[in-house]
Write a protein that holds these residues in place. Structure first.
Motif, PDB file in Angstrom:
ATOM      1  N   ASN A 133       8.059  17.168   6.223  1.00 15.11           N
ATOM      2  CA  ASN A 133       9.386  16.580   6.033  1.00 15.11           C
ATOM      3  C   ASN A 133       9.384  15.138   6.527  1.00 15.11           C
ATOM      4  N   ALA A 134      10.478  14.444   6.232  1.00 11.96           N
ATOM      5  CA  ALA A 134      10.521  13.007   6.489  1.00 11.96           C
ATOM      6  C   ALA A 134      10.338  12.681   7.968  1.00 11.96           C
ATOM      7  N   GLY A 135      10.950  13.474   8.840  1.00  9.97           N
ATOM      8  CA  GLY A 135      10.844  13.191  10.273  1.00  9.97           C
ATOM      9  C   GLY A 135       9.434  13.329  10.794  1.00  9.97           C
ATOM     10  N   VAL A 136       8.732  14.393  10.396  1.00  7.04           N
ATOM     11  CA  VAL A 136       7.358  14.608  10.853  1.00  7.04           C
ATOM     12  C   VAL A 136       6.429  13.549  10.273  1.00  7.04           C
ATOM     13  N   ALA A 137       6.602  13.247   8.985  1.00  5.38           N
ATOM     14  CA  ALA A 137       5.750  12.247   8.342  1.00  5.38           C
ATOM     15  C   ALA A 137       5.880  10.885   9.025  1.00  5.38           C
ATOM     16  N   ALA A 138       7.106  10.505   9.354  1.00  6.36           N
ATOM     17  CA  ALA A 138       7.309   9.228  10.040  1.00  6.36           C
ATOM     18  C   ALA A 138       6.630   9.226  11.399  1.00  6.36           C
ATOM     19  N   GLY A 139       6.719  10.337  12.129  1.00  9.53           N
ATOM     20  CA  GLY A 139       6.086  10.407  13.443  1.00  9.53           C
ATOM     21  C   GLY A 139       4.584  10.255  13.367  1.00  9.53           C
ATOM     22  N   VAL A 140       3.942  10.916  12.395  1.00  8.62           N
ATOM     23  CA  VAL A 140       2.484  10.815  12.245  1.00  8.62           C
ATOM     24  C   VAL A 140       2.080   9.383  11.890  1.00  8.62           C
TER      25      VAL A 140
ATOM     26  N   VAL B 202       0.856  -1.179   0.000  1.00 11.32           N
ATOM     27  CA  VAL B 202       0.000   0.000   0.000  1.00 11.32           C
ATOM     28  C   VAL B 202       0.898   1.236   0.000  1.00 11.32           C
ATOM     29  N   VAL B 203       0.503   2.231  -0.796  1.00  9.67           N
ATOM     30  CA  VAL B 203       1.148   3.545  -0.727  1.00  9.67           C
ATOM     31  C   VAL B 203       0.144   4.494  -0.088  1.00  9.67           C
ATOM     32  N   ALA B 204       0.455   4.970   1.120  1.00 14.99           N
ATOM     33  CA  ALA B 204      -0.487   5.766   1.903  1.00 14.99           C
ATOM     34  C   ALA B 204      -0.033   7.219   1.979  1.00 14.99           C
ATOM     35  N   ARG B 205      -0.997   8.076   2.199  1.00 11.92           N
ATOM     36  CA  ARG B 205      -0.710   9.504   2.350  1.00 11.92           C
ATOM     37  C   ARG B 205      -1.152   9.970   3.725  1.00 11.92           C
ATOM     38  N   ILE B 206      -0.618  11.092   4.157  1.00  9.06           N
ATOM     39  CA  ILE B 206      -1.049  11.721   5.404  1.00  9.06           C
ATOM     40  C   ILE B 206      -1.991  12.856   5.025  1.00  9.06           C
ATOM     41  N   PRO B 207      -3.267  12.778   5.400  1.00 10.16           N
ATOM     42  CA  PRO B 207      -4.227  13.811   4.978  1.00 10.16           C
ATOM     43  C   PRO B 207      -3.893  15.163   5.606  1.00 10.16           C
ATOM     44  N   MET B 208      -3.886  16.185   4.758  1.00  7.90           N
ATOM     45  CA  MET B 208      -3.617  17.550   5.212  1.00  7.90           C
ATOM     46  C   MET B 208      -4.549  18.494   4.480  1.00  7.90           C
ATOM     47  N   GLN B 209      -4.694  19.697   5.012  1.00  6.41           N
ATOM     48  CA  GLN B 209      -5.473  20.706   4.324  1.00  6.41           C
ATOM     49  C   GLN B 209      -4.762  21.078   3.026  1.00  6.41           C
ATOM     50  N   ALA B 210      -5.520  21.498   2.044  1.00  6.01           N
ATOM     51  CA  ALA B 210      -4.967  21.758   0.716  1.00  6.01           C
ATOM     52  C   ALA B 210      -3.888  22.826   0.748  1.00  6.01           C
ATOM     53  N   ALA B 211      -3.993  23.787   1.653  1.00  5.18           N
ATOM     54  CA  ALA B 211      -3.035  24.885   1.676  1.00  5.18           C
ATOM     55  C   ALA B 211      -1.718  24.511   2.339  1.00  5.18           C
ATOM     56  N   ALA B 212      -1.696  23.393   3.042  1.00  5.28           N
ATOM     57  CA  ALA B 212      -0.495  23.011   3.774  1.00  5.28           C
ATOM     58  C   ALA B 212       0.557  22.440   2.833  1.00  5.28           C
ATOM     59  N   GLU B 213       1.809  22.708   3.143  1.00  6.13           N
ATOM     60  CA  GLU B 213       2.899  22.139   2.373  1.00  6.13           C
ATOM     61  C   GLU B 213       3.157  20.700   2.816  1.00  6.13           C
TER      62      GLU B 213
END
Length: 321
Positions: A303-310, A289-300
């Motif tokens: 980074n790798a560290g934050v994404a891994a934590g979520v 599976v290739v998954a995404r972290i849902p964010m508001q459209a305006a958000a950038e």
């Protein structure tokens, strides 16, 4: 006849230039052209090299040495600089071989505690100049203290599965795909430790390793989290799949939100891609599976560290149910 065989009334012929030339002929009076600039003179390179060496010895501006930064020997020690990072590394039991302290350092509790812990652990204590610390930490902020750590002893990828089996827990491994910033590696190590991962997997090329920068950002958590290195990340992930472990890749272009993936309670490898490029094509092909972290459209993008934590938080949340 004169004694010399010449007629007495005939003057002797003189050799050399005629009078009025100043002893020089017309061609030699022509100029040699403009004075050449310094960089064209034969001694310029030697002088410039000597001045550069003198500046380095005085601790002044140094020319960057990219070859050393990019091709650091795997057997060479690394250094953690800074009072808080050094103390945290010592308190966490980071393997260390020497503690360097600047001469006439302004002691505070962090320095005294670091020296005390180093003495209790039998770590060599060396008093050096600040110029020496500048060179050891390659210009980093050291605040008068640095800890020398030996080259990291990487595990084999299969050892991470063995660690999970030894604890009778469902395997959870974090793999890094071309994450080149050691600070991101250290941040991911903190999240992996906090949410119960059994280890990190990194490729041996085009990836950050366990260096002083990674130790510093990890706040000592790398001392309790094993890091394995694979010569070929794609092949290692394929072997994980063949052993019954599912692969989830994190990518902003993923088709499923990470919280909706139904494999989070299964034996799992979470693959974090590099910033900007995300997952490489070959690694993506190994993912279940290739998954995404849902964010508001305006958000950038994260980074790798934050994404891994979520993502690891979501895995831990589902496993607690």
């Amino acid at each position: 006849m004169a004694a010399g065989g010449r007629a007495s009334g005939r003057p002797a012929k003189k050799k050399g230039p005629a009078k009025g030339t100043g002893g020089q002929n017309r061609r030699s009076l022509e100029g040699r052209g403009a004075t050449p600039p310094a960089e064209m003179r034969h001694w310029y390179k030697d002088k410039a090299r000597a001045e550069r060496v003198a500046r380095e010895e005085r601790g002044g501006t140094r020319r960057a040495a990219p070859a050393r930064q990019q091709r650091r020997s795997e057997d060479a020690p690394d250094y953690v600089g800074g009072r808080n990072p050094v103390l945290e590394a010592l308190q966490a039991g980071v393997p260390a071989s020497a503690l360097y302290v600047a001469q006439r350092i302004d002691n505070d509790d962090r320095v005294r505690d670091s020296i005390k812990i180093a003495a209790e652990r039998g770590i060599a204590l060396l008093e050096v100049t600040r110029d020496k610390l500048d060179r050891l930490t390659e210009g980093g902020v050291h605040q008068g203290i640095a800890l020398q750590i030996p080259a990291y002893d990487y595990a084999h990828p299969s050892e991470l599965i063995d660690l999970a089996h030894d604890t009778a827990e469902t395997p959870l491994i974090v793999a890094l795909d071309s994450v080149t910033d050691p600070r991101n590696l250290g941040a991911i190590a903190r999240s992996a430790t906090a949410f119960g991962a059994h280890g990190l997997l990194i490729p041996s090329r085009r990836s950050a390793g366990v260096t002083g920068g990674a130790w510093k950002t990890s706040a000592g958590t790398l001392a309790s989290l094993r890091v394995a290195r694979a010569a070929n990340l794609t092949a290692a992930l394929r072997e994980y799949r063949e052993s019954g472990i599912f692969i989830i890749g994190l990518d902003g272009a993923g088709e499923t939100d990470i919280g909706d993936v139904d494999l989070l309670t299964e034996p799992l490898v979470v693959v974090v891609g590099s910033e900007g490029k995300g997952l490489s094509r070959l690694v993506r092909e190994q993912c279940d599976v290739v998954a995404r972290i849902p964010m508001q459209a305006a958000a950038e993008s994260l980074n790798a560290g934050v994404a891994a934590g979520v993502a690891l938080y979501e895995v831990a949340r589902h496993r607690r149910r």
